[in-house]
Design a protein around this motif. Structure first.
Motif: not given
Length: 158
Positions: A92-116
Protein backbone atom coordinates in the motif's frame (compact mmCIF):
# COMPACT_ATOMS: atom_id res chain seq x y z
CA UNK A 1 28.69 2.07 5.73
CA UNK A 2 27.83 3.35 9.21
CA UNK A 3 24.64 5.37 9.49
CA UNK A 4 24.73 8.63 11.42
CA UNK A 5 22.99 8.39 14.82
CA UNK A 6 19.80 10.41 15.26
CA UNK A 7 19.68 13.30 17.70
CA UNK A 8 17.55 11.94 20.55
CA UNK A 9 14.18 13.66 21.13
CA UNK A 10 14.67 16.16 18.31
CA UNK A 11 11.22 17.30 17.09
CA UNK A 12 10.56 18.66 13.60
CA UNK A 13 8.16 18.50 10.67
CA UNK A 14 8.69 16.27 7.66
CA UNK A 15 6.64 15.60 4.53
CA UNK A 16 6.87 12.19 2.88
CA UNK A 17 5.08 9.54 0.87
CA UNK A 18 5.65 5.86 1.64
CA UNK A 19 5.09 2.83 -0.60
CA UNK A 20 5.27 -0.21 1.67
CA UNK A 21 5.10 -3.99 1.55
CA UNK A 22 4.72 -6.00 4.73
CA UNK A 23 2.58 -7.90 7.17
CA UNK A 24 0.10 -6.84 9.83
CA UNK A 25 -1.45 -7.99 13.07
CA UNK A 26 -4.60 -6.84 14.86
CA UNK A 27 -4.96 -7.13 18.63
CA UNK A 28 -6.82 -5.66 21.57
CA UNK A 29 -5.53 -2.26 22.62
CA UNK A 30 -3.84 -1.54 24.92
CA UNK A 31 -3.65 -5.03 26.48
CA UNK A 32 -2.26 -6.72 23.36
CA UNK A 33 0.63 -4.30 22.94
CA UNK A 34 3.59 -4.18 22.67
CA UNK A 35 3.53 -8.00 22.38
CA UNK A 36 1.54 -7.98 19.11
CA UNK A 37 3.88 -5.43 17.54
CA UNK A 38 6.96 -7.42 18.51
CA UNK A 39 5.37 -10.63 17.15
CA UNK A 40 4.60 -9.22 13.69
CA UNK A 41 8.00 -7.51 13.48
CA UNK A 42 9.80 -10.76 14.32
CA UNK A 43 7.75 -12.75 11.79
CA UNK A 44 8.29 -10.13 9.10
CA UNK A 45 12.04 -9.84 9.65
CA UNK A 46 12.29 -13.59 8.91
CA UNK A 47 10.49 -12.99 5.56
CA UNK A 48 11.83 -9.59 4.48
CA UNK A 49 14.23 -11.19 1.97
CA UNK A 50 11.17 -12.16 -0.11
CA UNK A 51 10.71 -8.49 -1.02
CA UNK A 52 12.84 -7.78 -4.09
CA UNK A 53 12.24 -4.05 -4.68
CA UNK A 54 13.08 -2.75 -1.18
CA UNK A 55 14.83 0.58 -0.62
CA UNK A 56 16.69 -0.41 2.58
CA UNK A 57 16.36 -3.84 4.15
CA UNK A 58 17.74 -2.52 7.47
CA UNK A 59 14.89 -0.01 8.00
CA UNK A 60 11.63 -1.46 9.35
CA UNK A 61 8.63 0.82 8.83
CA UNK A 62 5.63 0.22 11.09
CA UNK A 63 2.48 2.24 10.44
CA UNK A 64 -0.45 1.54 12.73
CA UNK A 65 -4.14 2.31 13.22
CA UNK A 66 -5.79 2.38 16.62
CA UNK A 67 -9.26 3.32 17.80
CA UNK A 68 -8.53 2.80 21.50
CA UNK A 69 -10.19 -0.65 21.50
CA UNK A 70 -8.23 -2.54 18.83
CA UNK A 71 -5.10 -1.73 16.87
CA UNK A 72 -3.64 -2.95 13.61
CA UNK A 73 0.14 -2.75 13.47
CA UNK A 74 2.27 -3.29 10.36
CA UNK A 75 5.86 -4.37 9.81
CA UNK A 76 7.03 -3.25 6.35
CA UNK A 77 9.87 -2.32 4.07
CA UNK A 78 9.72 0.77 1.90
CA UNK A 79 9.70 -0.22 -1.78
CA UNK A 80 10.21 1.45 -5.14
CA UNK A 81 6.91 0.08 -6.47
CA UNK A 82 4.07 -2.28 -5.56
CA UNK A 83 4.34 -4.65 -8.53
CA UNK A 84 5.66 -7.75 -6.74
CA UNK A 85 3.96 -8.45 -3.39
CA UNK A 86 4.88 -11.78 -1.77
CA UNK A 87 2.11 -14.22 -0.83
CA UNK A 88 0.57 -13.39 2.54
CA UNK A 89 1.82 -9.80 2.53
CA UNK A 90 0.11 -6.51 1.71
CA UNK A 91 1.29 -3.55 -0.34
CA UNK A 92 0.00 0.00 0.00
CA UNK A 93 0.97 3.64 -0.36
CA UNK A 94 0.59 6.28 2.30
CA UNK A 95 0.24 9.48 0.23
CA UNK A 96 2.27 12.67 0.76
CA UNK A 97 1.58 13.87 4.27
CA UNK A 98 3.11 16.26 6.76
CA UNK A 99 4.20 14.58 9.97
CA UNK A 100 5.45 15.75 13.33
CA UNK A 101 8.62 13.69 13.81
CA UNK A 102 10.65 12.80 16.87
CA UNK A 103 13.83 10.76 17.16
CA UNK A 104 14.27 8.29 20.00
CA UNK A 105 15.48 4.74 20.61
CA UNK A 106 13.71 1.44 21.03
CA UNK A 107 14.21 1.94 24.79
CA UNK A 108 12.62 5.42 24.95
CA UNK A 109 9.50 5.13 22.76
CA UNK A 110 7.04 5.83 25.60
CA UNK A 111 8.86 9.00 26.62
CA UNK A 112 9.08 10.06 22.96
CA UNK A 113 5.31 9.83 22.53
CA UNK A 114 4.85 12.10 25.56
CA UNK A 115 7.37 14.58 24.18
CA UNK A 116 6.05 14.68 20.59
CA UNK A 117 2.46 15.29 21.69
CA UNK A 118 3.62 18.01 24.11
CA UNK A 119 5.66 19.63 21.30
CA UNK A 120 2.71 19.39 18.89
CA UNK A 121 0.45 21.04 21.47
CA UNK A 122 2.95 23.85 22.07
CA UNK A 123 3.22 24.48 18.31
CA UNK A 124 -0.55 24.26 17.71
CA UNK A 125 -0.36 21.11 15.55
CA UNK A 126 -3.36 18.78 15.57
CA UNK A 127 -3.08 15.05 14.84
CA UNK A 128 -4.83 13.82 11.71
CA UNK A 129 -6.72 10.57 12.40
CA UNK A 130 -7.35 7.85 9.79
CA UNK A 131 -7.71 10.26 6.85
CA UNK A 132 -5.60 8.42 4.23
CA UNK A 133 -2.73 8.20 6.69
CA UNK A 134 -1.62 6.83 10.04
CA UNK A 135 1.19 7.25 12.58
CA UNK A 136 4.45 5.48 11.76
CA UNK A 137 7.31 4.04 13.79
CA UNK A 138 10.58 3.59 11.87
CA UNK A 139 13.20 1.24 13.30
CA UNK A 140 16.85 1.29 12.16
CA UNK A 141 18.42 -2.14 12.63
CA UNK A 142 21.95 -2.13 13.98
CA UNK A 143 24.15 -5.04 14.93
CA UNK A 144 25.67 -5.27 18.39
CA UNK A 145 23.93 -2.27 19.98
CA UNK A 146 21.65 -2.20 23.01
CA UNK A 147 19.54 0.72 21.75
CA UNK A 148 18.49 1.12 18.12
CA UNK A 149 17.41 4.43 16.61
CA UNK A 150 13.70 4.97 16.06
CA UNK A 151 11.79 7.78 14.35
CA UNK A 152 8.14 8.34 15.17
CA UNK A 153 5.88 10.22 12.78
CA UNK A 154 2.48 11.60 13.75
CA UNK A 155 0.36 12.88 10.83
CA UNK A 156 -0.83 16.43 11.39
CA UNK A 157 -3.43 18.72 9.86
CA UNK A 158 -1.92 21.49 7.76
Amino acid sequence: MQRQKLEKFKCELTTREYSLIGQSITANFPSGFPDAALKVQKEFVERRNEIINFKDKEVLISPYMCNGIIATYFACLEVSDLTDIPEGMIGFTLPFQTYAKINCTNQSIGEAYDRIFKWMNEKGYVQRFLENTCPIEIFYFEDHVEEEDVEMLIPIRT
